[in-house]
Design an enzyme around this catalytic site. Structure first.
Site, PDB file in Angstrom:
ATOM      1  CD  GLU A  96      -2.924   0.993   0.059  1.00 58.97           C
ATOM      2  OE1 GLU A  96      -3.302   2.085  -0.436  1.00 58.97           O
ATOM      3  OE2 GLU A  96      -3.287  -0.110  -0.370  1.00 58.97           O
ATOM      4  CD  GLU A 101      -8.313   0.398  -0.495  1.00 56.61           C
ATOM      5  OE1 GLU A 101      -7.169  -0.094  -0.623  1.00 56.61           O
ATOM      6  OE2 GLU A 101      -8.538   1.615  -0.585  1.00 56.61           O
ATOM      7  CD  GLU A 154      -3.799   3.580   4.135  1.00 56.43           C
ATOM      8  OE1 GLU A 154      -4.224   2.794   3.256  1.00 56.43           O
ATOM      9  OE2 GLU A 154      -4.033   4.798   4.122  1.00 56.43           O
ATOM     10  CG  ASP A 186     -15.774   5.796  -2.602  1.00 54.23           C
ATOM     11  OD1 ASP A 186     -14.654   5.425  -3.026  1.00 54.23           O
ATOM     12  OD2 ASP A 186     -16.698   6.160  -3.366  1.00 54.23           O
TER      13      ASP A 186
END
Length: 133
Positions: free
Chosen positions: A34, A82, A75, A102
């Protein structure tokens, strides 16, 4: 990447060190995969360096550390959402999947904005004092 279940442990970890190892592997994975995590870690290191240089108080350290960890935690959770959404949707677009991604991303944005505000409240007066002194 396929997983051969006979070679992979899918049961609950029974020992603390095993759980710790898997948790650290999760941190390693999110840092490697990421790009935003590398960004957050870089700013975290910068905030820690500035905190040492400006000799902030113990209470200020608590605020800085809580905000750093809040951003990193959100995060990791965002990345988990995700990945899970991509797994469930097989990387196909779906309106609800987009909403979930989102909303998870917005939690990171809010945590980062909070960290920015806390950093500004703590650092700006100290930097200003150095400039005008």
């Amino acid at each position: 990447m396929t997983m051969d279940l006979k070679d992979k442990n899918t049961s609950k970890n029974k020992r603390f060190l095993e759980s710790l190892f898997h948790a650290l592997m999760g941190v390693k994975t999110v840092i490697q995969e990421e790009r935003n995590m590398a960004f957050h870690v870089s700013f975290s290191v910068l905030a820690i360096i500035v905190s040492f240089v400006l000799k902030i108080s113990a209470i200020e350290w608590l605020f800085i550390l809580v905000s750093i960890f809040l951003v990193l935690i959100t995060e990791i959770i965002n990345t988990s959402f995700e990945n899970l959404v991509d797994l469930v949707t097989n990387h196909q677009y779906h309106e609800i999947a987009k909403k979930v991604k989102d909303m998870a991303a917005s939690s990171v944005l809010l945590a980062a904005l909070l960290a920015l505000l806390i950093g500004a409240i703590i650092f700006i007066p100290k930097i200003w004092q150095l400039i005008v002194a």
